[in-house]
Design a protein around this motif. Structure first.
Motif, PDB file in Angstrom:
ATOM      1  N   HIS A  19      65.268 -12.049  16.919  1.00 10.69           N
ATOM      2  CA  HIS A  19      65.630 -12.823  15.740  1.00 10.69           C
ATOM      3  C   HIS A  19      64.853 -14.113  15.620  1.00 10.69           C
ATOM      4  N   LEU A  20      63.972 -14.524  16.631  1.00 12.05           N
ATOM      5  CA  LEU A  20      63.223 -15.781  16.550  1.00 12.05           C
ATOM      6  C   LEU A  20      62.161 -15.673  15.468  1.00 12.05           C
ATOM      7  N   PRO A  21      62.003 -16.766  14.770  1.00 12.84           N
ATOM      8  CA  PRO A  21      60.975 -16.771  13.743  1.00 12.84           C
ATOM      9  C   PRO A  21      59.600 -16.746  14.410  1.00 12.84           C
ATOM     10  N   PRO A  22      58.608 -16.197  13.767  1.00 14.43           N
ATOM     11  CA  PRO A  22      57.259 -16.123  14.350  1.00 14.43           C
ATOM     12  C   PRO A  22      56.676 -17.493  14.645  1.00 14.43           C
ATOM     13  N   ARG A  23      57.005 -18.489  13.814  1.00 21.46           N
ATOM     14  CA  ARG A  23      56.446 -19.830  14.061  1.00 21.46           C
ATOM     15  C   ARG A  23      56.977 -20.407  15.363  1.00 21.46           C
ATOM     16  N   GLU A  24      58.290 -20.255  15.559  1.00 24.43           N
ATOM     17  CA  GLU A  24      58.899 -20.814  16.788  1.00 24.43           C
ATOM     18  C   GLU A  24      58.370 -20.068  17.995  1.00 24.43           C
ATOM     19  N   LEU A  25      58.182 -18.767  17.802  1.00 19.97           N
ATOM     20  CA  LEU A  25      57.667 -17.992  18.910  1.00 19.97           C
ATOM     21  C   LEU A  25      56.236 -18.417  19.243  1.00 19.97           C
ATOM     22  N   ASP A  26      55.435 -18.657  18.205  1.00 21.32           N
ATOM     23  CA  ASP A  26      54.066 -19.100  18.449  1.00 21.32           C
ATOM     24  C   ASP A  26      54.037 -20.451  19.132  1.00 21.32           C
ATOM     25  N   SER A  27      54.943 -21.355  18.736  1.00 20.09           N
ATOM     26  CA  SER A  27      55.020 -22.681  19.388  1.00 20.09           C
ATOM     27  C   SER A  27      55.407 -22.542  20.855  1.00 20.09           C
ATOM     28  N   ALA A  28      56.337 -21.595  21.065  1.00 20.72           N
ATOM     29  CA  ALA A  28      56.767 -21.416  22.458  1.00 20.72           C
ATOM     30  C   ALA A  28      55.613 -20.917  23.327  1.00 20.72           C
ATOM     31  N   TRP A  29      54.814 -19.969  22.740  1.00 23.22           N
ATOM     32  CA  TRP A  29      53.681 -19.475  23.506  1.00 23.22           C
ATOM     33  C   TRP A  29      52.637 -20.559  23.726  1.00 23.22           C
ATOM     34  N   ARG A  30      52.406 -21.408  22.769  1.00 20.96           N
ATOM     35  CA  ARG A  30      51.449 -22.525  22.978  1.00 20.96           C
ATOM     36  C   ARG A  30      51.960 -23.476  24.040  1.00 20.96           C
ATOM     37  N   THR A  31      53.281 -23.755  23.962  1.00 22.90           N
ATOM     38  CA  THR A  31      53.850 -24.623  25.009  1.00 22.90           C
ATOM     39  C   THR A  31      53.688 -24.002  26.384  1.00 22.90           C
ATOM     40  N   LEU A  32      53.931 -22.703  26.418  1.00 24.25           N
ATOM     41  CA  LEU A  32      53.767 -22.001  27.683  1.00 24.25           C
ATOM     42  C   LEU A  32      52.322 -22.075  28.172  1.00 24.25           C
ATOM     43  N   GLY A  33      51.368 -21.915  27.209  1.00 29.83           N
ATOM     44  CA  GLY A  33      49.966 -22.011  27.617  1.00 29.83           C
ATOM     45  C   GLY A  33      49.615 -23.397  28.167  1.00 29.83           C
ATOM     46  N   CYS A  34      50.195 -24.433  27.509  1.00 30.68           N
ATOM     47  CA  CYS A  34      49.933 -25.811  28.024  1.00 30.68           C
ATOM     48  C   CYS A  34      50.496 -26.001  29.423  1.00 30.68           C
ATOM     49  N   GLU A  35      51.691 -25.447  29.658  1.00 40.38           N
ATOM     50  CA  GLU A  35      52.308 -25.594  30.976  1.00 40.38           C
ATOM     51  C   GLU A  35      51.486 -24.861  32.029  1.00 40.38           C
ATOM     52  N   VAL A  36      51.015 -23.669  31.604  1.00 40.25           N
ATOM     53  CA  VAL A  36      50.186 -22.928  32.558  1.00 40.25           C
ATOM     54  C   VAL A  36      48.897 -23.681  32.858  1.00 40.25           C
ATOM     55  N   GLY A  37      48.288 -24.306  31.810  1.00 34.09           N
ATOM     56  CA  GLY A  37      47.072 -25.103  32.041  1.00 34.09           C
ATOM     57  C   GLY A  37      47.317 -26.278  32.984  1.00 34.09           C
ATOM     58  N   ARG A  38      48.434 -26.953  32.761  1.00 34.79           N
ATOM     59  CA  ARG A  38      48.747 -28.092  33.640  1.00 34.79           C
ATOM     60  C   ARG A  38      48.976 -27.623  35.085  1.00 34.79           C
ATOM     61  N   LEU A  39      49.649 -26.443  35.169  1.00 36.64           N
ATOM     62  CA  LEU A  39      49.873 -25.916  36.512  1.00 36.64           C
ATOM     63  C   LEU A  39      48.550 -25.587  37.208  1.00 36.64           C
ATOM     64  N   CYS A  40      47.619 -25.020  36.425  1.00 37.76           N
ATOM     65  CA  CYS A  40      46.306 -24.726  37.014  1.00 37.76           C
ATOM     66  C   CYS A  40      45.581 -25.991  37.443  1.00 37.76           C
ATOM     67  N   GLU A  41      45.646 -27.021  36.591  1.00 35.91           N
ATOM     68  CA  GLU A  41      45.004 -28.298  36.955  1.00 35.91           C
ATOM     69  C   GLU A  41      45.637 -28.880  38.223  1.00 35.91           C
TER      70      GLU A  41
END
Length: 234
Positions: A19-41
């Motif tokens: 039921h999540l809107p695509p925009r919120e889902l896309d934001s969540a995936w971007r946030t996840l990508g940022c967290e993964v990037g920070r974890l890699c750094e």
């Protein structure tokens, strides 16, 4: 990898909700990508720090091995220095004991020589008067035929310092004149003649004759030296 799994477990429920809107889902995936990037750094930084720490650890180990080697060398040098010091101390102690022993031996020999010298001095002091008194020449009464000069009968002049008792040439000449006059007047036989000279004359007289005939008889009365007998003053 652990941080990625935790992040995925956190965001996967959001992705599975239909039921999540695509925009919120896309934001969540971007946030996840940022967290993964920070974890890699963060992981890269940790690896760099780990490499730096390992380098420092290797340096510390190398320094420890170097210091351990220096300690071994210093310990060996210290042991050698202690052995050398003990050897030198033993040699010094031996030299000291030998010096003490030698000193004692020399002192004992010196004491023995001093005792012998004292005994010899005593013997000489007792033997010389006996020799003078028992000399045959000392018993000859030449004074009955030759008068004794006035300078030999007036008494002694005391000269305390032995080094000031030197005799002068006129004083020796005076003694020589007396000796020549007596020997020309009185026939005196030599108790120890040499060759055919049995009578003492002015030509064969020696110091032993003069001492026994003149010096000892003239000075024995005043108990003084010959110079003190003939001197005019100290």
């Amino acid at each position: 990898a652990n941080h990625d799994a935790v992040s995925l477990r956190h965001y996967m429920p959001l992705a599975n909700k239909p039921h999540l809107p695509p925009r919120e889902l896309d934001s969540a995936w971007r946030t996840l990508g940022c967290e993964v990037g920070r974890l890699c750094e963060s992981e890269c930084r940790l690896h760099e720090e780990n490499r730096s720490l390992m380098c420092e650890l290797h340096k510390v180990e190398d320094m420890s091995r170097l210091e351990a080697g220096k300690c071994c060398v210093l310990r060996k040098e210290l042991q050698e220095a202690q052995l050398h010091a003990a050897h030198v101390e033993g040699m010094a102690k031996g030299d000291y004991e030998r010096a003490i022993t030698t000193h004692k031996e020399v002192q004992a020999e010196l004491n023995t020589e001093m005792v012998l010298a004292s005994e010899l001095r005593t013997e000489l002091s007792t033997a010389i008067p006996q020799q003078s008194s028992t000399s045959p020449l000392g018993n000859i009464n030449w004074q009955s035929k030759v008068d004794i000069p006035d300078q030999y009968v007036r008494g002694k002049v005391e000269v305390k310092d032995t080094h000031r008792r030197g005799i002068t040439l006129p004083q020796l000449s005076c003694l020589g004149d007396l000796a020549q006059k007596v020997l020309d007047t009185v026939a005196i036989r030599d108790p120890h003649p040499k060759k055919d000279a049995k009578v003492i004359s002015w030509g064969n007289v020696n110091l032993y004759h003069i001492n026994d005939l003149f010096v000892v008889p003239l000075t024995s009365k005043f108990d003084c030296s010959f110079v003190e007998l003939i001197a005019n003053g100290p």
